[in-house]
Design a protein around this motif. Structure first.
Motif, PDB file in Angstrom:
ATOM      1  N   GLN A  57       1.018  -1.321  -0.134  1.00  0.00           N
ATOM      2  CA  GLN A  57       0.157   0.127  -0.238  1.00  0.00           C
ATOM      3  C   GLN A  57       0.962   1.179  -0.109  1.00  0.00           C
ATOM      4  OE1 GLN A  57      -2.079   0.993   3.610  1.00  0.00           O
ATOM      5  NE2 GLN A  57      -4.164   1.116   2.387  1.00  0.00           N
ATOM      6  N   SER A 250      -4.029   3.180 -12.245  1.00  0.00           N
ATOM      7  CA  SER A 250      -3.725   1.668 -11.875  1.00  0.00           C
ATOM      8  C   SER A 250      -3.237   1.538 -10.616  1.00  0.00           C
ATOM      9  CB  SER A 250      -2.508   1.156 -12.966  1.00  0.00           C
ATOM     10  OG  SER A 250      -2.242  -0.236 -12.592  1.00  0.00           O
ATOM     11  N   ASN A 253      -6.248   2.019  -8.356  1.00  0.00           N
ATOM     12  CA  ASN A 253      -7.010   1.005  -8.273  1.00  0.00           C
ATOM     13  C   ASN A 253      -6.382  -0.180  -7.178  1.00  0.00           C
ATOM     14  OD1 ASN A 253      -8.956   1.883  -9.840  1.00  0.00           O
ATOM     15  ND2 ASN A 253      -7.974   0.956 -11.764  1.00  0.00           N
ATOM     16  N   LYS A 254      -5.041  -0.345  -7.456  1.00  0.00           N
ATOM     17  CA  LYS A 254      -4.191  -1.154  -6.586  1.00  0.00           C
ATOM     18  C   LYS A 254      -4.298  -0.745  -5.163  1.00  0.00           C
ATOM     19  CE  LYS A 254      -0.266  -2.265  -8.134  1.00  0.00           C
ATOM     20  NZ  LYS A 254       1.343  -2.644  -8.536  1.00  0.00           N
ATOM     21  N   ASP A 256      -6.714   1.062  -3.690  1.00  0.00           N
ATOM     22  CA  ASP A 256      -8.237   0.465  -3.196  1.00  0.00           C
ATOM     23  C   ASP A 256      -8.420  -0.938  -3.047  1.00  0.00           C
ATOM     24  OD1 ASP A 256      -8.937   3.338  -3.649  1.00  0.00           O
ATOM     25  OD2 ASP A 256      -9.797   2.830  -5.674  1.00  0.00           O
ATOM     26  N   TYR A 257      -7.747  -1.787  -3.697  1.00  0.00           N
ATOM     27  CA  TYR A 257      -7.889  -3.145  -3.528  1.00  0.00           C
ATOM     28  C   TYR A 257      -6.969  -3.503  -2.129  1.00  0.00           C
ATOM     29  CZ  TYR A 257      -6.097  -7.957  -3.565  1.00  0.00           C
ATOM     30  OH  TYR A 257      -5.757  -9.017  -3.188  1.00  0.00           O
ATOM     31  N   LEU A 258      -5.982  -2.743  -1.958  1.00  0.00           N
ATOM     32  CA  LEU A 258      -5.076  -2.891  -0.716  1.00  0.00           C
ATOM     33  C   LEU A 258      -5.729  -2.413   0.521  1.00  0.00           C
ATOM     34  CD1 LEU A 258      -1.490  -2.228  -2.298  1.00  0.00           C
ATOM     35  CD2 LEU A 258      -2.475  -4.572  -1.392  1.00  0.00           C
ATOM     36  N   ASP A 259      -6.725  -1.447   0.201  1.00  0.00           N
ATOM     37  CA  ASP A 259      -7.570  -1.011   1.250  1.00  0.00           C
ATOM     38  C   ASP A 259      -8.559  -1.866   1.830  1.00  0.00           C
ATOM     39  OD1 ASP A 259      -6.219   1.309   1.711  1.00  0.00           O
ATOM     40  OD2 ASP A 259      -7.509   2.538   0.421  1.00  0.00           O
ATOM     41  N   ARG A 260      -9.092  -2.450   0.887  1.00  0.00           N
ATOM     42  CA  ARG A 260     -10.200  -3.549   1.052  1.00  0.00           C
ATOM     43  C   ARG A 260      -9.691  -4.903   1.786  1.00  0.00           C
ATOM     44  NH1 ARG A 260     -11.717  -1.743  -3.998  1.00  0.00           N
ATOM     45  NH2 ARG A 260     -10.915  -3.649  -5.168  1.00  0.00           N
ATOM     46  N   LEU A 261      -8.376  -5.248   1.130  1.00  0.00           N
ATOM     47  CA  LEU A 261      -7.694  -6.358   1.726  1.00  0.00           C
ATOM     48  C   LEU A 261      -7.189  -6.191   3.192  1.00  0.00           C
ATOM     49  CD1 LEU A 261      -6.428  -9.193   1.537  1.00  0.00           C
ATOM     50  CD2 LEU A 261      -4.204  -7.812   0.643  1.00  0.00           C
ATOM     51  N   SER A 264     -10.455  -6.059   5.353  1.00  0.00           N
ATOM     52  CA  SER A 264     -10.823  -7.546   5.459  1.00  0.00           C
ATOM     53  C   SER A 264     -10.110  -8.318   6.728  1.00  0.00           C
ATOM     54  CB  SER A 264     -10.624  -8.163   4.277  1.00  0.00           C
ATOM     55  OG  SER A 264      -9.701  -8.808   3.927  1.00  0.00           O
TER      56      SER A 264
END
Length: 304
Positions: A57, A250, A253-254, A256-261, A264
């Protein structure tokens, strides 16, 4: 024996009470912070994944900022190249007239415009200087300076290398335009016109002579070639802008994905935490009553 059994049962009830109190505290902390725990131990076996996600991140954020800075620089470069292209157009249009005086006035204006474009700065650095960003890449301040130079290319002092920027773990791109690459042909036309004006067939003053008209017709092709070269760089810079803008998206988006990961792994389910808190409170009450009964001491007043 009965007393020993009762003592052991009381100790067990006390242990249950302490565990229940600990569960109440942990549930309270989760509800207050919204996190599973206050450190990596709180996420158990997923600690390694969480640590790696945080590192990725941070890198994604750094690459995104680098891409944004690069995009801004390319935008300024695009504007400067546009001004340089306009200068070439002004020079071409000046050469279509038959008034020599007007021609040289326009030539001087077009030169000044081109010189300013090649000296454009962004954030204190010369954008056409390559890796030598602290020095004006264009040393000729007037047509006289250009005429005094042995060759048109000698008025440039930019480095031979373009800037590079790392925009992902395995991607380093070369960006920018060198003043000597984009400006030499145009400066060569300015130099030839100024030298002709100062030569035996000059100056351009009033109606053009036959020799002056012949020179202008021949030089027009050189100006058109310089114009085309500048616009080639405009196109290449635009393509790089699109690429860098894609990299900004890009990295966003990466991130954002890591934020969600990360969420979780370390974010707590608030409904589940509230349920655990209620269950833990109930367990505290039950354990306290059990311990009080077994030890013949009521602890309830102290736990409320």
């Amino acid at each position: 024996m009965t007393r020993i059994a009762t003592s052991a049962a009381a100790q067990s009830a006390l242990a249950d009470l302490m565990r229940a109190q600990r569960s109440v505290y942990e549930a309270q902390q989760q509800i207050a912070t919204g996190k599973v725990g206050d450190n990596l131990r709180g996420v158990g076996h997923r600690a390694e994944t969480l640590s790696a996600a945080y590192g990725a991140q941070l890198r994604a954020g750094a690459y995104e900022e680098a891409a944004k800075r690069t995009a801004n620089r390319l935008e300024v470069t695009d504007a400067a190249l546009g001004l340089l292209s306009e200068s070439a157009t002004e020079l071409r249009l000046a050469m279509t007239t038959t008034d020599g005086t007007y021609i040289m006035d326009q030539v001087r204006e077009a030169f000044d415009s081109a010189r300013n474009a090649l000296s454009t700065q962004y954030a204190g650095a010369y954008i056409f200087g390559g890796t030598r960003a602290d020095a004006d890449p264009m040393t000729a301040n007037s047509l006289a300076d250009l005429v005094a130079a042995p060759a048109a290319g000698d008025v440039f002092q930019n480095s031979a290398r373009k800037n590079t920027v790392k925009l992902d773990d395995n991607l380093t791109v070369e960006t920018g335009v060198l003043a000597s690459d984009v400006g030499t042909e145009l400066m060569a036309s300015f130099k030839r016109i100024a030298e002709f004006d100062a030569g035996v067939d000059g100056p351009f003053n009033g109606p053009l002579t036959a020799n002056q008209q012949a020179f202008i017709q021949a030089e027009m092709q050189n100006i058109l070639s310089a114009f085309d070269r500048i616009n080639d760089y405009v196109g290449a810079n635009g393509a790089m802008q699109n690429r860098v803008e894609g990299l900004v998206t890009s990295q966003q988006n990466k991130a954002d994905y890591l934020d969600r990961l990360i969420g979780s792994i370390e974010d707590v389910d608030m409904a589940e935490a509230a349920t655990r808190f209620q269950q833990a409170q109930t367990a505290v009450d039950v354990s306290a009553r059990t311990f009080a009964t077994l030890s013949q001491v009521s602890l309830l007043p102290f736990l409320r």
